[in-house]
Design an enzyme around this catalytic site. Structure first.
Site, PDB file in Angstrom:
ATOM      1  N   GLY A  28      76.142 -34.655  56.083  1.00  0.00           N
ATOM      2  CA  GLY A  28      75.928 -36.044  55.695  1.00  0.00           C
ATOM      3  C   GLY A  28      74.576 -36.246  55.051  1.00  0.00           C
ATOM      4  O   GLY A  28      74.435 -36.952  54.059  1.00  0.00           O
ATOM      5  N   ARG A  34      69.567 -32.044  54.749  1.00  0.00           N
ATOM      6  CA  ARG A  34      70.148 -30.871  55.418  1.00  0.00           C
ATOM      7  C   ARG A  34      70.755 -29.935  54.384  1.00  0.00           C
ATOM      8  O   ARG A  34      70.707 -28.709  54.534  1.00  0.00           O
ATOM      9  CB  ARG A  34      71.203 -31.281  56.448  1.00  0.00           C
ATOM     10  CG  ARG A  34      71.553 -30.144  57.422  1.00  0.00           C
ATOM     11  CD  ARG A  34      72.633 -30.554  58.424  1.00  0.00           C
ATOM     12  NE  ARG A  34      72.280 -31.801  59.063  1.00  0.00           N
ATOM     13  CZ  ARG A  34      73.169 -32.715  59.445  1.00  0.00           C
ATOM     14  NH1 ARG A  34      74.465 -32.544  59.217  1.00  0.00           N
ATOM     15  NH2 ARG A  34      72.768 -33.819  60.026  1.00  0.00           N
ATOM     16  N   ARG A  72      71.422 -40.561  43.061  1.00  0.00           N
ATOM     17  CA  ARG A  72      71.286 -41.306  44.322  1.00  0.00           C
ATOM     18  C   ARG A  72      70.660 -40.439  45.429  1.00  0.00           C
ATOM     19  O   ARG A  72      70.881 -40.677  46.627  1.00  0.00           O
ATOM     20  CB  ARG A  72      72.636 -41.861  44.793  1.00  0.00           C
ATOM     21  CG  ARG A  72      73.226 -42.891  43.835  1.00  0.00           C
ATOM     22  CD  ARG A  72      74.637 -43.303  44.246  1.00  0.00           C
ATOM     23  NE  ARG A  72      75.192 -44.262  43.309  1.00  0.00           N
ATOM     24  CZ  ARG A  72      75.318 -45.567  43.555  1.00  0.00           C
ATOM     25  NH1 ARG A  72      74.924 -46.063  44.706  1.00  0.00           N
ATOM     26  NH2 ARG A  72      75.843 -46.366  42.645  1.00  0.00           N
ATOM     27  N   ARG A  91      82.827 -29.890  56.104  1.00  0.00           N
ATOM     28  CA  ARG A  91      81.810 -30.845  56.567  1.00  0.00           C
ATOM     29  C   ARG A  91      81.074 -30.230  57.741  1.00  0.00           C
ATOM     30  O   ARG A  91      81.683 -29.716  58.682  1.00  0.00           O
ATOM     31  CB  ARG A  91      82.467 -32.164  56.968  1.00  0.00           C
ATOM     32  CG  ARG A  91      81.561 -33.052  57.817  1.00  0.00           C
ATOM     33  CD  ARG A  91      82.027 -34.476  57.924  1.00  0.00           C
ATOM     34  NE  ARG A  91      81.610 -35.097  59.174  1.00  0.00           N
ATOM     35  CZ  ARG A  91      80.370 -35.435  59.495  1.00  0.00           C
ATOM     36  NH1 ARG A  91      79.374 -35.192  58.671  1.00  0.00           N
ATOM     37  NH2 ARG A  91      80.094 -36.004  60.662  1.00  0.00           N
ATOM     38  N   SER A 112      76.754 -34.218  62.258  1.00  0.00           N
ATOM     39  CA  SER A 112      76.344 -34.542  63.620  1.00  0.00           C
ATOM     40  C   SER A 112      77.391 -35.458  64.234  1.00  0.00           C
ATOM     41  O   SER A 112      78.187 -36.083  63.532  1.00  0.00           O
ATOM     42  CB  SER A 112      74.969 -35.208  63.624  1.00  0.00           C
ATOM     43  OG  SER A 112      74.985 -36.372  62.815  1.00  0.00           O
ATOM     44  N   ASP A 163      74.206 -36.680  69.997  1.00  0.00           N
ATOM     45  CA  ASP A 163      74.006 -37.851  70.848  1.00  0.00           C
ATOM     46  C   ASP A 163      75.003 -37.821  71.994  1.00  0.00           C
ATOM     47  O   ASP A 163      76.167 -37.423  71.828  1.00  0.00           O
ATOM     48  CB  ASP A 163      74.223 -39.143  70.051  1.00  0.00           C
ATOM     49  CG  ASP A 163      73.303 -39.262  68.857  1.00  0.00           C
ATOM     50  OD1 ASP A 163      72.222 -39.845  69.015  1.00  0.00           O
ATOM     51  OD2 ASP A 163      73.666 -38.761  67.783  1.00  0.00           O
ATOM     52  N   ARG A 182      68.150 -32.802  63.538  1.00  0.00           N
ATOM     53  CA  ARG A 182      69.487 -32.764  62.930  1.00  0.00           C
ATOM     54  C   ARG A 182      69.447 -32.066  61.574  1.00  0.00           C
ATOM     55  O   ARG A 182      70.410 -31.411  61.172  1.00  0.00           O
ATOM     56  CB  ARG A 182      70.038 -34.189  62.790  1.00  0.00           C
ATOM     57  CG  ARG A 182      70.340 -34.856  64.116  1.00  0.00           C
ATOM     58  CD  ARG A 182      71.141 -36.138  63.942  1.00  0.00           C
ATOM     59  NE  ARG A 182      70.413 -37.157  63.218  1.00  0.00           N
ATOM     60  CZ  ARG A 182      69.559 -38.036  63.784  1.00  0.00           C
ATOM     61  NH1 ARG A 182      69.330 -37.985  65.086  1.00  0.00           N
ATOM     62  NH2 ARG A 182      68.950 -38.949  63.042  1.00  0.00           N
TER      63      ARG A 182
END
Length: 235
Positions: A23, A27, A46, A90, A93, A208, A220
């Protein structure tokens, strides 16, 4: 639509057949700089960074997908349909739902429940069950064994809302159905892959858990390396 697309400035051939998608675009940058040989940036639109390089001699790309199903829906659609990508993995987290799921556990999403209306865009005559590519899933399990990394395989939940007024009640329903963890993108990825006739897998690391200190943004970004290694082994 031709390439470049409104959201990806890559030219045909710039992106590998297999794309790892966290995401967080930082990363993606971390993976490119620490795992890939000769990475080349193919997208900065972006700030959704994308890179292509090689891993153990195999060409692979990594690119951020942002937060939520609309964002994942846009990027995975363009990659599958305009850049001829075959596999999207994907690496995200996730929040724990089951009490025996621990912080930093690696979960492979065999299926993705959802409270989203994303499937309505396909005008289906019933309820679609978003599932992973068995080919990628089985390879991921074998790669984890070879790397000595424990994983859990099962159902995850892709939600449309991060902040929820009735979060406890919301999670209790999924807990009773055996769902392991919650995230926000896998269902859209699995649906786009199904419609395009391509392969997709969602692998998440638990960041989490209720009652425990959550991981930081830096953790993360930079410390979920076990999941990254498993995903890279699939390239």
């Amino acid at each position: 639509m031709s390439t470049p697309t409104p959201h990806i400035t890559a030219s045909p051939g710039d992106i590998a057949k297999t794309v790892l998608m966290p995401g967080d675009p930082l990363r993606a940058k971390f993976i490119a700089e620490n795992f890939l040989d000769n990475p080349v940036c193919f997208n900065e639109v972006r700030n959704m960074l994308g890179y292509t390089g090689t891993y153990k001699g195999k060409r692979v790309s990594v690119m951020g997908h942002g937060m939520g199903m609309p964002s994942m829906g846009i990027y995975s659609y363009e990659l599958f349909n305009f850049y001829d990508v075959d596999n999207i993995i994907r690496i995200g987290s996730s929040g724990a739902i089951q009490p025996d799921v621990k912080m930093r556990d690696i979960i492979i999403g065999m299926g993705a429940c959802t409270d989203s209306n994303y499937a309505k865009s396909f005008n289906l005559p019933g309820t679609f069950a978003p599932i992973a590519s068995y080919e990628l899933l089985s390879k991921a399990v074998e790669a984890a064994k070879e790397l000595g990394l424990p994983v859990r395989v099962g159902n995850i939940m892709s939600g449309d809302v991060f902040y929820c007024d009735n979060a406890k009640e919301h999670d209790e329903g999924w807990l009773k159905m055996g769902v392991l963890a919650s995230e926000m993108e896998a269902a859209a990825l699995y649906m786009n892959a199904a419609r395009a006739g391509k392969h997709a897998l969602c692998m998440v690391t638990i960041s989490d858990k209720p009652g425990e200190k959550p991981t930081t943004a830096a953790e993360r970004e930079q410390t979920f390396t076990g999941m990254m290694q498993i995903a890279l082994a699939l390239a």
